[in-house]
Scaffold this motif. Sequence first.
Motif, PDB file in Angstrom:
ATOM      1  N   PHE A   1      -1.691  45.109  35.795  1.00  0.00           N
ATOM      2  CA  PHE A   1      -2.186  46.373  35.247  1.00  0.00           C
ATOM      3  C   PHE A   1      -1.992  46.486  33.736  1.00  0.00           C
TER       4      PHE A   1
ATOM      5  N   LEU B   1      -7.353  48.194  30.031  1.00  0.00           N
ATOM      6  CA  LEU B   1      -6.441  49.300  30.238  1.00  0.00           C
ATOM      7  C   LEU B   1      -6.210  49.502  31.737  1.00  0.00           C
ATOM      8  N   SER B   2      -5.081  50.115  32.072  1.00  0.00           N
ATOM      9  CA  SER B   2      -4.692  50.248  33.481  1.00  0.00           C
ATOM     10  C   SER B   2      -5.759  50.941  34.321  1.00  0.00           C
ATOM     11  N   HIS B   3      -6.367  52.008  33.782  1.00  0.00           N
ATOM     12  CA  HIS B   3      -7.354  52.730  34.592  1.00  0.00           C
ATOM     13  C   HIS B   3      -8.637  51.923  34.785  1.00  0.00           C
ATOM     14  N   HIS B   4      -8.909  50.999  33.873  1.00  0.00           N
ATOM     15  CA  HIS B   4     -10.057  50.112  34.072  1.00  0.00           C
ATOM     16  C   HIS B   4      -9.770  49.080  35.155  1.00  0.00           C
TER      17      HIS B   4
ATOM     18  N   ALA C   1      -7.781  49.691  37.699  1.00  0.00           N
ATOM     19  CA  ALA C   1      -7.898  50.485  38.926  1.00  0.00           C
ATOM     20  C   ALA C   1      -9.357  50.680  39.328  1.00  0.00           C
ATOM     21  N   ASP C   2     -10.222  50.878  38.342  1.00  0.00           N
ATOM     22  CA  ASP C   2     -11.653  51.065  38.611  1.00  0.00           C
ATOM     23  C   ASP C   2     -12.263  49.865  39.339  1.00  0.00           C
TER      24      ASP C   2
ATOM     25  N   ALA D   1      -5.140  48.891  43.567  1.00  0.00           N
ATOM     26  CA  ALA D   1      -4.207  50.021  43.581  1.00  0.00           C
ATOM     27  C   ALA D   1      -2.783  49.497  43.641  1.00  0.00           C
TER      28      ALA D   1
ATOM     29  N   PHE E   1      -8.365  60.495  42.476  1.00  0.00           N
ATOM     30  CA  PHE E   1      -9.002  60.927  41.232  1.00  0.00           C
ATOM     31  C   PHE E   1     -10.148  60.006  40.813  1.00  0.00           C
ATOM     32  N   LEU E   2      -9.992  58.691  41.015  1.00  0.00           N
ATOM     33  CA  LEU E   2     -11.007  57.739  40.576  1.00  0.00           C
ATOM     34  C   LEU E   2     -12.098  57.496  41.634  1.00  0.00           C
ATOM     35  N   SER E   3     -11.936  58.094  42.808  1.00  0.00           N
ATOM     36  CA  SER E   3     -12.883  57.852  43.897  1.00  0.00           C
ATOM     37  C   SER E   3     -13.997  58.894  43.900  1.00  0.00           C
TER      38      SER E   3
ATOM     39  N   GLN F   1      -7.284  55.783  46.692  1.00  0.00           N
ATOM     40  CA  GLN F   1      -8.082  55.173  45.632  1.00  0.00           C
ATOM     41  C   GLN F   1      -9.178  54.270  46.202  1.00  0.00           C
TER      42      GLN F   1
END
Length: 238
Positions: A48, A69-72, A74-75, A79, A102-104, A150
């Motif tokens: 991550f 980045l971490s959220h990318h 996760a995208d 998870a 949140f990302l789903s 997620q």
Amino acid sequence: MLAVENLHASYGAVQVLHGIDLEVRQGEIVTLLGANGAGKSTLLKTIFGAPAVKAGSIAFCGKPLKGLLSHHVADLGIAHSPEGRRIMPKMTVLENLQIGAFLSDPKHFQDDLKKVFRLFPRLEERSWQRAGTMSGGEQQMLAIGRALMQRPRLLLLDEPSLGLAPLVIRLIFDAIQKINQEDGITVLLVEQNAAMALSIADRGYVLQTGRVVHAGDAEVLASQPEIRNAYLEGMTAP
């Protein structure tokens, strides 16, 4: 699915990972074993992006993760249920699960929530309870459930049995198997309970001071004298 090649990572001037090679194939449960400080959790965190890859590479389904980045990350469908659970203690169980989603796509929320509640009925019973007031086992269920909201393709689990009673450990590991076998989610599992981890895993890696020192099928690893002496002696699956 996940390919780690010659991975080096450090915290400041302290290098923790020294040339890790590892792969996780789609549909597998792969476990990382090793003593405290071996680099297991650091490897999951490096996926991550924190710490950053110093040298080598990490790819997920052929896409390089270095620099993302971490959220990318996760995208992409990965998870992470971290060591220590890291739930939001002042929020309710339901609010923690909402954060996981949140990302789903919101249209999947109710179906995904039902799946988590089927997996861990206790969470449905406690859905309006503040997460910090639950037992350690219930908080671990919530940490896993939050990650599942997620809708991951790859689930990273860090020490899910830590500090739990044997009966709860058995419940958690039964859930991991269901996640893998029924939902088709690939799992990379960090676990100090080597007997339990190897009993459900397809393959495993043993880390020592940031290096892979053993790798192979779980049954083969469990039968090797050096693995048994170091990690399995006196330990049984609940």
